[in-house]
Design an enzyme around this catalytic site. Structure first.
Site, PDB file in Angstrom:
ATOM      1  N   ASP A 110     -17.675  33.765  54.082  1.00 40.94           N
ATOM      2  CA  ASP A 110     -17.937  34.957  54.900  1.00 40.94           C
ATOM      3  C   ASP A 110     -17.050  34.941  56.150  1.00 40.94           C
ATOM      4  O   ASP A 110     -16.440  33.919  56.502  1.00 40.94           O
ATOM      5  CB  ASP A 110     -19.423  34.942  55.298  1.00 40.94           C
ATOM      6  CG  ASP A 110     -19.990  36.308  55.641  1.00 40.94           C
ATOM      7  OD1 ASP A 110     -19.204  37.266  55.804  1.00 40.94           O
ATOM      8  OD2 ASP A 110     -21.218  36.412  55.765  1.00 40.94           O
ATOM      9  N   ASP A 156     -22.612  45.266  52.986  1.00 43.60           N
ATOM     10  CA  ASP A 156     -23.964  44.875  53.390  1.00 43.60           C
ATOM     11  C   ASP A 156     -24.943  46.014  53.163  1.00 43.60           C
ATOM     12  O   ASP A 156     -26.144  45.848  53.365  1.00 43.60           O
ATOM     13  CB  ASP A 156     -23.980  44.475  54.869  1.00 43.60           C
ATOM     14  CG  ASP A 156     -23.472  43.059  55.063  1.00 43.60           C
ATOM     15  OD1 ASP A 156     -23.327  42.343  54.059  1.00 43.60           O
ATOM     16  OD2 ASP A 156     -23.219  42.670  56.220  1.00 43.60           O
TER      17      ASP A 156
HETATM   18  C1  DGJ Z   1     -22.830  38.970  56.294  1.00 42.35           C
HETATM   19  C2  DGJ Z   1     -22.912  39.062  54.791  1.00 42.35           C
HETATM   20  O1  DGJ Z   1     -22.330  40.237  54.348  1.00 42.35           O
HETATM   21  C3  DGJ Z   1     -24.368  38.955  54.381  1.00 42.35           C
HETATM   22  O2  DGJ Z   1     -24.491  39.116  52.990  1.00 42.35           O
HETATM   23  C4  DGJ Z   1     -24.909  37.625  54.819  1.00 42.35           C
HETATM   24  O3  DGJ Z   1     -24.222  36.603  54.155  1.00 42.35           O
HETATM   25  C5  DGJ Z   1     -24.753  37.480  56.324  1.00 42.35           C
HETATM   26  N1  DGJ Z   1     -23.398  37.698  56.735  1.00 42.35           N
HETATM   27  C6  DGJ Z   1     -25.193  36.111  56.770  1.00 42.35           C
HETATM   28  O4  DGJ Z   1     -24.935  35.886  58.090  1.00 42.35           O
END
Ligand code: DGJ
Length: 695
Positions: A452, A521
């Site tokens: 991420d 998200d």
């Molecule tokens: C952003 C990601 O897109 C989410 O799916 C998750 O992993 C969060 N970060 C965790 O901090």
């Protein structure tokens, strides 16, 4: 399908297209033709040497150069701008030599040289004949004894048929709203898309499609291109005063500089361009096949149904809670259990912990092994979330190395989500991260990593840079690639998923490292249908991880939510402990259906039948490569009653074969399903999944 040279012309032919370039009468390397492949090599147009119009439009400004450098009376957007050590800011390129390397993927290299200064520019064209794609990149070599400052060095300029008007399709968005489709007519001037955020970003995708306003999903000429780069990039779509349309793509020159030392070579990222007469659908399928067959690190693997615990437990993770979730996940048929954020040292909230990549001693007193062991006993693989480029000021790593972050000394460091960015341009930083993540992967049986990156850059300083500090933009991305490649080489069985707060780094560059992308998200299904459609313009369904969650409208039928996520690589992200038994039973049923159809979805041909952008009733179809089996998904989000439901015309069937469509009585020929169509009655918030079978 090959590269041939005929006098002053090079003809690059793929299965259905041809790309022709040549030397004009004044020695310029110019574009000639990019269109349908012709049956005779001598049928392609001749190279035209431009004549000036006036003192304001001299030949240099009118030529359709393959790679214009900033020089002479030229005012179009150039691909190359450099300053020599004596202050000269003018690069006059003259053709030197051509090299053709035959093989499966023929390669043409054209070397040019500045007429006075020791700087050479090699244009490289590699053909991917089966996909009608050309890969272009450029190598700049300093053959002198003084450094040269590169201020813009793009990968390619693509020219289109002259004297035509073009419609430009591109994808833009924001966090939780990625991949929105835009269409506009290009008019004289320059339209710029770019990222200045250090990643390719949620805001624009380094991809375009161009048509003459007449293409649709099935037919019409479409030219398309994408840049394989995960950092700052720029796309410049220019229509000149003489109706010459061209699109350039490459590294963003904004705040960019590169000191090219004597003897050094700078290679640009690759830019891919394609041509089809099969409309937008055809352009997408060419890219899908190319990405699946040529790009992805693990090739054509079937992705497992995963469960990700982020939306269920966020930072509040414990061995107990994760095991409870894992047990429920295993019961519904999940194959891969992923522990997201919140597992590492000091990570109880988003204020602390990033940088300290070992299990939190309170949450995991015996490390990750007890959880992994249980997950494996349940018959699932184990995956883990990391965010290696980041550091919280409240972390052991930052306390030990505050200067490892991107910053200007003496000025404040803007935090976003309470985090700062580690300078991956610095080899010491890269080595530290390689050691830590390697240790994690070596000590634990981890089969999947979600990588991420949750903020964009600010104050882009690099105080101990060995060269020009503005090289940061490129060297940072090279550092990310190097760390990732090193870890992948040491742990070749690990599957990687790229994420940057959703789709903030969804580019072709990252797909040499990651087999999947976490697209957004935003998991609210109606919004997601639109995001997924935009994503499908360039990316295939197998790399599109899609979770079923309770986000937004949890009142939407579970069936609808499952169907929306089944259009990609299915995952579950809801809090399973909050689901009723009936919901878990239903989810298990859909997961077992998905396992049967996933080869078609992940590796078949995708047809966007009715767009969710345009209609509250949408349909998408996936057809196996042998045209035997397919799957149709239909969604109705919102239509005011009385509503006339659109007719669905299937695609990709063999016209003479007989097919049946689940839920519809009678068998019909492929051409009947495709030309006469069918209707599927749905009410608002309903969806349908129908198998298509050759009889
Ligand atoms: C952003 C990601 O897109 C989410 O799916 C998750 O992993 C969060 N970060 C965790 O901090």
């Amino acid at each position: 399908m090959s590269i041939t040279q005929k006098e002053n012309k090079w003809v690059l032919e793929t299965a259905h297209s041809a790309y022709v370039l040549g030397l004009d009468g004044d020695g310029r390397l110019v574009h000639v033709y990019w269109n349908k492949r012709l049956s005779a090599a001598d049928a392609y147009p001749e190279v035209v040497t431009p004549r000036g119009i006036s003192s304001f439009d001299m030949p240099d400004n009118l030529a359709r150069e393959e790679y214009p450098a900033y020089a002479g009376p030229k005012y179009i957007d150039p691909c190359l701008k450099a300053t020599f050590s004596d202050g000269t800011r003018d690069v006059v390129l003259c053709f030197e030599s051509a090299d053709v390397i035959h093989g499966d993927l023929p390669l043409l290299k054209l070397r040019m040289q500045d007429v006075d200064y020791p700087l050479s520019v090699t244009l490289c064209y590699r053909l991917y004949p089966a996909y009608d794609l050309i890969e272009r990149w450029v190598e700049i070599n300093n053959t002198g004894t003084d450094a040269v400052l590169l201020e813009r060095v793009w990968s390619a300029q693509w020219h289109f048929l002259p004297n035509a008007s073009y419609r430009f399709t591109h994808l833009s968005g924001q966090w939780a709203g990625e991949m929105q489709i835009n269409r506009e007519t290009l008019t004289p001037g320059i339209k710029v898309l770019e990222s200045r955020r250090l990643t390719s970003s949620h805001y624009h995708i380094p991809w375009f499609a161009l048509d003459q306003g007449d293409a649709d999903e099935d037919k019409g000429k479409v030219w398309f291109g994408t840049l394989a780069w995960s950092g700052n990039w720029k796309l410049s779509a220019e229509v000149t005063s003489t109706a010459s349309t061209r699109i350039s793509m490459g590294l963003n020159d904004w705040d960019f500089a590169w000191k090219l030392e004597p003897g050094a070579t700078f290679s640009t990222p690759a830019c891919f361009g394609g041509f089809t007469t099969a409309g937008f659908g055809g352009s997408s399928r060419a890219l899908h096949d190319f990405i699946r067959e040529r790009k992805l690190p693990h090739g054509q693997m079937l992705h497992k149904v995963l469960y990700n615990s982020w939306e269920a437990t966020e930072f509040n993770v414990s061995v107990k809670s994760q095991i409870l979730l894992a047990e429920l996940a295993a019961k519904i048929g999940v194959e891969l259990f992923v522990l997201d954020d919140g597992w590492f040292h000091g990570r109880n909230h988003d204020h602390a912990g990033l940088g300290d990549w070992w299990p939190d001693e309170t949450k995991f007193p015996d490390g990750l092994s007890p959880l992994i062991k249980r997950v494996n006993e349940l018959g699932m693989e184990f995956g883990l979330w990391i965010e290696p480029e980041m550091v919280n000021p409240d972390s052991d790593l930052y306390r030990a190395h505050p200067d490892w972050v991107i910053h200007f000394p003496g000025r404040s460091r803007s935090e976003a989500r309470h985090q700062l960015i580690l300078n991956f341009a610095n080899p010491l930083v890269c080595q530290y991260i390689i050691d830590k993540i390697d240790q994690l992967l070596s000590e634990n049986h981890i089969q999947f990593i979600k990588w991420d990156m949750n903020r964009n850059v600010s104050e882009p300083g690099w105080s101990d840079a060995p060269g020009d500090a503005r090289e940061l933009w490129v060297r940072y991305v090279e550092g990310v690639y190097r760390v990732w490649q090193t870890l992948s080489a040491r742990h070749p069985d690990v599957i990687w998923q790229a994420c940057s707060g959703g789709g903030g780094r969804a580019d072709l560059g990252i797909l040499s490292l990651a087999d999947q992308i976490w697209v957004s998200d935003n998991t609210e299904p109606a919004a997601r249908l639109k995001i997924q459609e935009g994503f499908s313009y360039l990316y295939p369904a197998n790399i599109m991880e899609a979770w079923v969650t309770d986000m937004g409208r949890a009142d939407l039928p579970l069936e609808f939510r499952m169907h929306a996520s089944m259009c990609g690589s299915l995952g579950i992200g809801a809090h399973l402990m909050g689901w009723k038994v009936e919901q878990r039973v239903e989810a298990a049923r859909w997961i077992s259906v998905y396992k049967k159809i996933r080869p078609i979805i992940q590796y078949g041909d995708q047809y966007r039948l009715i767009s969710p952008q345009a209609h509250g009733y949408s349909a998408v179809q996936y057809m196996g490569k042998d045209a035997q089996d397919g799957v149709l998904f239909v969604f109705r989000t919102h239509l005011t009653e009385p509503a006339v439901l659109p007719v669905i015309y299937l695609r990709g069937l063999h016209p003479d074969w007989i097919y049946e469509l689940e839920g519809i009585a009678g068998q019909r020929s492929g051409s009947a399903w495709m030309e006469a169509g069918l209707t599927i009655k749905l009410k608002d918030d309903q969806s349908a999944l129908r198998r298509i079978r050759h009889k």
